[in-house]
Write a protein that holds these residues in place. Sequence first.
Motif: not given
Length: 430
Positions: A165-170
Amino acid sequence: MESGNVTTPFGRRPMTFGMLASQTAAGKIEPGRSIDKWKIYRALCEAKPMLGITDRALAILNALLSFYPKGELSEENGLVVFPSNAQLSLRAHGMAEQTIRRHLASLVEAGLLIRKDSPNGKRYARKEQGGDIREAFGFSLAPLLARADEIERLAAEVAAERLHLQRLKERLTLCRRDVAKLIEMALEEGVAGDWGGIHLHFRNIVERLPRSPSAAQIADALDELELLRNEITNQLEMQEETHNRSGNAPHYERHIQNSNPQYITEFEPSFETKQGAMADDRPVGQAEPAAPVQKREDTNSHVQAATYASAGSGALKSFPLGLVLQACPEIAAYGPEGSIGSWRDLMAAAVVVRSMLGVSPSAYEEACEVMGPENAATVMACVLERAGHINSAGGYLRDLTRRAERGEFAIGPMLMALARTSLPMRNKTG
């Protein structure tokens, strides 16, 4: 040591299949198995969404673990703790006893604790003559030891999902930045295209995301934004090829076509009064009477249009009227009949706003000469939108005019910032 018998709860508490399953699993712990109690607790904190427990229940479990005398959970050391609710309350930062009982029940229901109730329901331990605990009644931590592998696996899955999820948000943040800056560049450079509509589509994609989006929602929005970014990039590359072949002629032709120096005198009542005065009553530097001015404008209209295009619009790029009204919706109320349908209406509304905000006629006239009538009206619309944050509208306009003369001012970033803030407000009120 714990007995391997199945125990039932004291009093009115019913026996359930879940309790039976937890006790059966606890009876299958491998001999000699042990695990660090705080390591398994950290894994529980990580995996709590998968286990259906709350942070308050984990606080109670933390207090229970603090009563376990050893650092390693093992059958050799016993797995039953027997603090009273009053002692638990002290170590749970004063949590009420009713709340403690409720969260203890949730831990038992989740299969993380086993009740080992005494005949009278009290929690205590029987010790041998040597001081070793022979039998204890309270809460058994055996499920933590029996389910350690499962809990650690769930914690790893939650951590992996969070990282995904963090990488998608980035990626989403980078793509949003790319699209916003490409649209801003296209508006600033005057690239042909429906950039107002593209910007509205961009904002619609972003506004559809909830406050706490899931990974699937972010992935869908990211796909749309990446497609939009590719389309914008292709359109800009085609415009760049066309620009290199044809030079800058279309760039200047658009501004000459939109320039009209007569708008200033038509919509500024104070100018008309001064122009109609006698020559002897005019201050130094005042314009000539209306009739000679009108005659000279009729004979030299093409020269004046070119002058405005080079002096004003040549330094600043004009923008589509739709984008201006999207970024500055408040100016529409000051147009003829309460609406704006053309640049002529916008410039008429700008004169009304100028008077309302206390901007002097000379400051607005200077802005029209430097920026061009259309851009000056656009700036007045932006000033009206930000009037609550500007102490002196006249001084602010003169400062922007001086910066425009030095080539240090651009309208595009101002419009884009207002468009980003005005769209969510219209969605909430509409």
